[in-house]
Design a protein around this motif. Structure first.
Motif, PDB file in Angstrom:
ATOM      1  N   ARG A 167      11.602  97.461  53.635  1.00 52.40           N
ATOM      2  CA  ARG A 167      11.563  98.934  53.721  1.00 52.40           C
ATOM      3  C   ARG A 167      10.138  99.433  53.949  1.00 52.40           C
ATOM      4  N   GLU A 168       9.206  98.923  53.175  1.00 50.36           N
ATOM      5  CA  GLU A 168       7.816  99.372  53.293  1.00 50.36           C
ATOM      6  C   GLU A 168       7.206  98.965  54.627  1.00 50.36           C
ATOM      7  N   TRP A 169       7.490  97.749  55.085  1.00 46.89           N
ATOM      8  CA  TRP A 169       6.948  97.276  56.359  1.00 46.89           C
ATOM      9  C   TRP A 169       7.493  98.121  57.503  1.00 46.89           C
ATOM     10  N   PHE A 200       5.607 101.263  57.602  1.00 39.75           N
ATOM     11  CA  PHE A 200       4.190 101.097  57.917  1.00 39.75           C
ATOM     12  C   PHE A 200       3.924 100.866  59.401  1.00 39.75           C
ATOM     13  N   ARG A 237      12.526  95.383  49.314  1.00 41.64           N
ATOM     14  CA  ARG A 237      11.428  96.350  49.165  1.00 41.64           C
ATOM     15  C   ARG A 237      10.367  96.150  50.240  1.00 41.64           C
TER      16      ARG A 237
END
Length: 94
Positions: free
Chosen positions: A48-50, A53, A45
């Motif tokens: 994916r978010e990094w 971003f 998770r």
């Protein structure tokens, strides 16, 4: 260097109506998420978010580098006094 507390014993907003403020500490939140999701799911998770971003941050974040005691002290005090722009990411070394 002037010694300053990191946490004010009289935080701003005390006595305001609305939800009770809650202290947020990123390392503790990370530990809780790893416990909730497991290390592998947390890592997936976070990755994916990094990845989503980083390209966006590059459009608005301005990185400023400094080194030495004077630079660290100046930026530290400027940060405490609200003089550092929210879109500035300072990278400092001694």
């Amino acid at each position: 260097m002037t010694r300053t507390r990191h946490r004010d014993p009289h935080p701003p907003g005390k006595g305001l109506s609305g939800p009770k403020p809650a202290f947020f500490f990123a390392p503790e939140r990370r530990r809780q998420r790893i416990q909730d999701w497991g290390r592998d799911d947390y890592a997936a998770r976070f990755g994916r978010e990094w990845s989503a971003f980083v390209p966006v941050a590059g459009r608005w974040l301005k990185v400023a580098r400094g080194s030495g005691r004077e630079a660290v002290e100046r930026i530290y005090l400027d940060t405490l006094n609200g003089k550092v722009a929210p879109d500035c990411g300072n990278i400092l070394s001694l």
